[in-house]
Design a protein around this motif. Structure first.
Motif, mmCIF file in Angstrom:
data_model
loop_
_atom_site.group_PDB
_atom_site.id
_atom_site.type_symbol
_atom_site.label_atom_id
_atom_site.label_comp_id
_atom_site.label_asym_id
_atom_site.label_seq_id
_atom_site.Cartn_x
_atom_site.Cartn_y
_atom_site.Cartn_z
ATOM 1 N N THR B 13 22.765 13.738 20.196
ATOM 2 C CA THR B 13 23.202 14.603 19.096
ATOM 3 C C THR B 13 24.712 14.453 18.930
ATOM 4 N N GLY B 14 25.215 14.852 17.783
ATOM 5 C CA GLY B 14 26.655 14.762 17.518
ATOM 6 C C GLY B 14 27.124 15.940 16.696
ATOM 7 N N LEU B 15 28.403 16.214 16.779
ATOM 8 C CA LEU B 15 28.953 17.419 16.159
ATOM 9 C C LEU B 15 30.343 17.118 15.641
ATOM 10 N N TYR B 16 30.668 17.661 14.475
ATOM 11 C CA TYR B 16 32.060 17.635 14.020
ATOM 12 C C TYR B 16 32.402 18.953 13.334
ATOM 13 N N LEU B 17 33.401 19.626 13.884
ATOM 14 C CA LEU B 17 33.905 20.858 13.285
ATOM 15 C C LEU B 17 35.312 20.598 12.779
ATOM 16 N N PRO B 18 35.543 20.762 11.473
ATOM 17 C CA PRO B 18 36.909 20.568 10.970
ATOM 18 C C PRO B 18 37.849 21.563 11.656
ATOM 19 N N PRO B 19 39.085 21.144 11.948
ATOM 20 C CA PRO B 19 39.964 21.997 12.775
ATOM 21 C C PRO B 19 40.379 23.315 12.121
ATOM 22 N N GLU B 51 38.927 19.813 5.421
ATOM 23 C CA GLU B 51 40.055 19.243 4.689
ATOM 24 C C GLU B 51 39.805 17.759 4.419
ATOM 25 N N GLU B 52 38.611 17.306 4.756
ATOM 26 C CA GLU B 52 38.186 15.934 4.454
ATOM 27 C C GLU B 52 36.854 16.019 3.709
ATOM 28 N N PRO B 53 36.497 14.943 2.972
ATOM 29 C CA PRO B 53 35.229 14.971 2.233
ATOM 30 C C PRO B 53 34.010 14.920 3.161
ATOM 31 N N SER B 137 23.789 15.600 8.873
ATOM 32 C CA SER B 137 23.895 16.720 7.932
ATOM 33 C C SER B 137 25.349 17.146 7.883
ATOM 34 N N SER B 138 25.953 17.007 6.709
ATOM 35 C CA SER B 138 27.365 17.324 6.546
ATOM 36 C C SER B 138 27.499 18.226 5.330
ATOM 37 N N GLU B 139 28.139 19.372 5.516
ATOM 38 C CA GLU B 139 28.189 20.333 4.415
ATOM 39 C C GLU B 139 29.611 20.811 4.162
ATOM 40 N N ASN B 140 29.944 20.805 2.889
ATOM 41 C CA ASN B 140 31.256 21.275 2.444
ATOM 42 C C ASN B 140 31.014 22.298 1.332
ATOM 43 N N GLY B 141 30.416 23.413 1.727
ATOM 44 C CA GLY B 141 30.020 24.426 0.748
ATOM 45 C C GLY B 141 31.091 25.455 0.438
ATOM 46 N N THR B 142 32.147 25.509 1.270
ATOM 47 C CA THR B 142 33.106 26.616 1.097
ATOM 48 C C THR B 142 33.822 26.612 -0.261
ATOM 49 N N PRO B 143 34.054 25.449 -0.915
ATOM 50 C CA PRO B 143 34.685 25.528 -2.246
ATOM 51 C C PRO B 143 33.791 26.197 -3.288
ATOM 52 N N PHE B 144 32.506 26.344 -2.978
ATOM 53 C CA PHE B 144 31.562 26.904 -3.940
ATOM 54 C C PHE B 144 31.254 28.380 -3.659
ATOM 55 N N ASP B 158 32.023 25.150 6.753
ATOM 56 C CA ASP B 158 31.865 23.698 6.652
ATOM 57 C C ASP B 158 31.649 23.074 8.032
ATOM 58 N N GLY B 159 31.122 21.858 8.041
ATOM 59 C CA GLY B 159 30.946 21.144 9.305
ATOM 60 C C GLY B 159 29.833 20.123 9.199
ATOM 61 N N ALA B 160 29.646 19.364 10.262
ATOM 62 C CA ALA B 160 28.637 18.304 10.261
ATOM 63 C C ALA B 160 28.009 18.165 11.641
ATOM 64 N N ALA B 161 26.764 17.725 11.655
ATOM 65 C CA ALA B 161 26.072 17.450 12.916
ATOM 66 C C ALA B 161 25.088 16.318 12.683
ATOM 67 N N ALA B 162 24.727 15.654 13.774
ATOM 68 C CA ALA B 162 23.896 14.448 13.658
ATOM 69 C C ALA B 162 22.931 14.349 14.830
ATOM 70 N N ALA B 163 21.917 13.523 14.669
ATOM 71 C CA ALA B 163 20.977 13.241 15.756
ATOM 72 C C ALA B 163 20.467 11.813 15.605
ATOM 73 N N ILE B 164 20.148 11.208 16.740
ATOM 74 C CA ILE B 164 19.580 9.851 16.749
ATOM 75 C C ILE B 164 18.143 9.958 17.251
ATOM 76 N N ILE B 165 17.224 9.346 16.509
ATOM 77 C CA ILE B 165 15.793 9.445 16.815
ATOM 78 C C ILE B 165 15.264 8.059 17.166
ATOM 79 N N GLU B 166 14.549 7.973 18.283
ATOM 80 C CA GLU B 166 13.991 6.689 18.744
ATOM 81 C C GLU B 166 12.570 6.913 19.272
ATOM 82 N N PRO B 167 11.809 5.832 19.469
ATOM 83 C CA PRO B 167 10.514 5.990 20.144
ATOM 84 C C PRO B 167 10.743 6.468 21.584
ATOM 85 N N THR B 168 9.838 7.271 22.109
ATOM 86 C CA THR B 168 9.944 7.727 23.495
ATOM 87 C C THR B 168 9.595 6.572 24.440
ATOM 88 N N PRO B 169 10.446 6.293 25.435
ATOM 89 C CA PRO B 169 10.088 5.259 26.419
ATOM 90 C C PRO B 169 8.781 5.629 27.139
#
Lengths: 326, 326
Positions: B13-19, B51-53, B137-144, B158-169
Motif C-alpha cells: 500500500t502507499g500513502l501521500y498526504l500533502p504537507p 498544493e500540487e495537482p 486514488s487521489s483526491e483534490n476536492g477542497t477547492p470545491f 485532500d490526499g492520495a493512497a495506492a495499492a498493488i494487487i498480485e496473484p497470491t503465491p
C-alpha cells in the motif's frame, strides 16, 4: 501460458439514435465551411443531436439490449460525457431503467470506455462475481463542439449503445479470447477537454477559459500517432494469438472519423469485413464501438462462431483491441 | 455455488498526504462557525490541502506502494475529482510516474471508487489478464467546498493512497473472498456535484449556477439512508459467507465523517478493530478507504492471515463491502 481466453458471451446488443439529424448542410454556416468541405474532410455527412439527457438515451439503448430478459446484476456506464461530476452517471442510468439496488459504476477511457468495460465484464464473469452484466455507452458530446475548430467539431455526434455479457453456455463456443491495451501519455494533449476538473475548474474564470470547456483535437497528429501505435498493438496481439487479419470475419472499429475508418484497409481489412457508420452518425465517442457492433447485429451480419476484432484509439492516447469469438 | 473467492493479494500500500494542514481554527472564519462547532459536528479537527495537482499526488502515493518493485502492468485511477474531463486522469498519472505504454483507465464510483477498483483488479488477476495492478486514488476536492454549507465543507480533505494487487503465491493464504455492492438511485441527489457534465455545462450560465460547481450534501438524510442500507448489505454478505463481526480482525471503513466512523460500533465493531483517521484528514473521497488501509499497514496493525472487512457508502447512493484475507 498467461493467456486469458474466457468463456464469456455477448448475448445481446442495443442501440439508440436520437431522431434529430444534423446534416453537413445545416452545420455549414456554423462552421463557416462548405457542405462539401465538411463531408470530404471528415467523412461525416450527418450526425444525431440528442434532445434528451445521456441517462435517458442510455436507458433506451439498454432496454433494446435487455429485451424481455431479466434485469442485469451489474450496470457499467462506459462513457466520457457524464450527466454531472458526482454521483457518476451509472446510478442515474439505473434509475432511468426503473431499477434499484443493482451495483452500478462508471468506467472512463474516452473512446475506449466500452472496450475497457467489456474487458472488465469478461473478467468479472470469469471470476464469478456477476452473471449478467449490462454495459451501456451513452454520449452527448455535441454541446461541447468548438465551432472555431471545424475539423473536430464536424466529427461528433450523439447516441447510445449497449451490450449484455453472460457466461457462455456449456454447448456453445462464444469466447472473449484476448486483448491488448496500451496507453501513451505523450499523446495526452492531442485530444482534450481540459475543463470540468481540478485543473481548470468551472467556477474559476482566472484559471479557465471558455475554450477549456470544449473539445480540442489535433487531428493530423492524432492520426499519425494512432497509425503507428495501432500497428504496434496489433503485432503484439496477433503474435500472442498466432493469427493474421485473414483469420477474422469482422473488424468492429471505433469510428473516430471517416478517414480513421479507412485505415482498416492499411491493416489488411477490406471494406467487406468492416462496418462504416461514421458517415451517418459521426464520432460518438465511447458509444461508437458498441454502436458498430449493434448495427452489424441488426443488419444480420454476425454469425455465432465468427471471429471478431474490436478496437481503436482513444484520448490518452490509448490503443486497445480485443479478439472475441461471437 | 456462485461464490467468488479469489487467490489475489494486496502486496503493498502507499500513502501521500500533502504537507499543508488546515485546522478547524483556520477554517472557522471561512465557515462562520466556531472551531468547537466544526470539530463537534463533523469530527474533523484538521485536513490536508493539496498544493500540487491530483496526478502528482497520485504518483507520490503510487511510488510509496511500488517501492523498488517492477512497474505495474495495469494502472487504475479510482478517483472522483479528475484533473480534466478528457483524457481521464489515468494517462496523466502514468506520465507523472515516468511510465508509458501501460494500459491505464479510470473507475468512478465517488467514495467507493477504490473498492470497485479492488474488485475489478481481483477479477482481472483471476481471469489472468494482468499480474501486477496499481490502483491509485487521489483526491483534490477542497477547492470545491461550499463555504455556505459548513457541515459538508468542513468534511473534505485532500490526499492520495495506492495499492498493488498480485496473484497470491501458492504457499500463502491471502485472498479476495467476497463483496456485496448495492446502488440506490433514490439517494442520487443526497450527495452531488451537479456541474462539470452535460446537465449543467461549465460554459452555460443560463443552465449552470456557481453552486452547481461545488459539493452539495444533505448530511442528515445521507446518514439515515446509509445506516439502513449498510445493515441490509452486511446481512447479505455475512449470510453468504457464514460470518459475524466477531470473525473479523479489522474494519477498514470509509471515513465519510467522524460520526460515520462511529457507526462501526452500531454494527458490532469496537474501536480497537477500527482505524479512525477522519479527525486528521477528513473525508478524502475515494482516497479514504485505501488511506485507512495504508495507515493501518504503516502502523504495523495488519498481520498476514487477518480477516478484513473494507467498505462504506458513496454518492449514488451506493453501499459496498469486501471481505479479504490479508
Amino acid at each position: 501460458m498467461w493467456l486469458p481466453m474466457q468463456r464469456v458471451k455477448i448475448v445481446a446488443t442495443g442501440l439508440y439514435l436520437p431522431p434529430r439529424i444534423q446534416t453537413a448542410k445545416e452545420l455549414s454556416p456554423l462552421l463557416k465551411r462548405s457542405e462539401k468541405w465538411i463531408i470530404s474532410r471528415t467523412g461525416v455527412a450527418e450526425r444525431r443531436i440528442a434532445e434528451e439527457p445521456m441517462d435517458v438515451m442510455a436507458a433506451k439503448a439498454a432496454r433494446d439490449a435487455l429485451g424481455d430478459g431479466p434485469a442485469p446484476d451489474c450496470i457499467l456506464n462506459a462513457s466520457a460525457t457524464p450527466l454531472q461530476l458526482i454521483p457518476d452517471s451509472a446510478p442515474f442510468i439505473e434509475r432511468a431503467l426503473g431499477l434499484s439496488g443493482i451495483p452500478a459504476w462508471s468506467i472512463h477511457s474516452t473512446c475506449l470506455s466500452f472496450l475497457v468495460a467489456l474487458n472488465t465484464a469478461a473478467a468479472l464473469i470469469t471470476a464469478k462475481v456477476f452473471k449478467r452484466i449490462l454495459i451501456v455507452s451513452s454520449e452527448n458530446g455535441t454541446p461541447f463542439r468548438d465551432f472555431d475548430d471545424p475539423e473536430s467539431a464536424a466529427l461528433f455526434g450523439d447516441g447510445a449503445a449497449a451490450a449484455i455479457i453472460e457466461p457462455t453456455p456449456d454447448d456453445e463456443q462464444s469466447a472473449y479470447i484476448d486483448w491488448e491495451m496500451n496507453t501513451w501519455p505523450e499523446g495526452a494533449e492531442l485530444t482534450e477537454f481540459r475543463g470540468a476538473g481540478t485543473k481548470h475548474p468551472p467556477n474559476h474564470p482566472s484559471k479557465t477559459t471558455p475554450k477549456d470547456n470544449l473539445f480540442q483535437m489535433k487531428g493530423a497528429k492524432v492520426y499519425r500517432m494512432a497509425r503507428d501505435k495501432i500497428k504496434e498493438n496489433l503485432d503484439i496481439l496477433y503474435g500472442r494469438n498466432n493469427v493474421t487479419p485473414d483469420d477474422f470475419d469482422w473488424l468492429i472499429m471505433h469510428q473516430a472519423s471517416g478517414r480513421a475508418v479507412q485505415m482498416a484497409g492499411r491493416y489488411g481489412y477490406p471494406p467487406e469485413k468492416t462496418v462504416n457508420i461514421a458517415a451517418n452518425v459521426g464520432n460518438t465517442i465511447a458509444a461508437s464501438i458498441p454502436m458498430v457492433l449493434a448495427t452489424a447485429e441488426k443488419r444480420g451480419l454476425l454469425k455465432r462462431g465468427d471471429l471478431l476484432l474490436l478496437g481503436g484509439t482513444g484520448a490518452g492516447l490509448s490503443v486497445a483491441f480485443s479478439i472475441i469469438r461471437w
